[in-house]
Design a protein around this motif. Structure first.
Motif: not given
Length: 129
Positions: A21-27, A114
Motif C-alpha cells: 500500500i503506497k500513495d493510496g494504491c494497493t497492489y 493487481d
C-alpha cells in the motif's frame, strides 16, 4: 535500472505475495528485491525472501523473466525454515516506503488482484490452478 530476484513460493494452492500500500494504491508483488553487485539472481532471491518474509528458502527451478526497469528473475522455491511474516528488512522500518504485508493468496484469486508483474501471476494461475 536495477535487476531483481524474486521467489515464487506455492503451498496448499496458495502463493506468497507481499501486499503493498503506497500513495493510496494497493497492489501485490512477489517477494524479492534488488540484486547486489556481488550476488547472483538466485542469491538475491534467497536473501530477499529472508529479509521480507523471515523464511529461508531453497531454489527449485527457474520460473521465468519479466522486464521492467531491468530484468526481474523469478525462481520457483520452497520454504526450508523460519516463520512466514517475520521479515525484518528495511521495508518494514522505513515507513516512507509504504506498507508491506506478507500474505498467502489462493491461486484462484490471482486474476482479480493487481499483481505485478501480471504475466507471472497469469503463468502461476495457468500452471497451478
Amino acid at each position: 535500472m536495477r535487476h531483481r530476484g524474486s521467489a515464487v513460493l506455492i503451498k496448499d494452492h496458495e502463493v506468497a505475495l507481499v501486499k503493498r500500500i503506497k500513495d493510496g494504491c494497493t497492489y501485490y508483488v512477489f517477494p524479492g528485491g534488488g540484486i547486489e553487485s556481488s550476488e547472483t539472481p538466485e542469491e538475491a532471491t534467497i536473501r530477499e525472501a529472508y529479509e521480507e518474509l523471515g523464511v529461508r528458502i531453497s531454489i527449485i527451478d527457474d520460473f521465468g523473466r519479466a522486464y521492467f526497469n531491468g530484468i526481474q528473475y523469478f525462481y520457483l522455491a520452497e520454504i526450508r525454515d523460519g516463520v512466514f511474516g517475520t521479515g525484518k528488512g528495511l521495508e518494514y522500518t522505513d515507513k516512507s516506503r509504504g506498507v508491506y504485508e506478507p500474505i498467502w493468496v489462493n491461486i484462484s484469486r490471482l486474476a482479480s488482484l493487481d499483481v505485478r508483474p501480471k504475466e507471472m501471476a497469469k503463468k502461476i494461475h495457468r500452471l497451478f490452478n
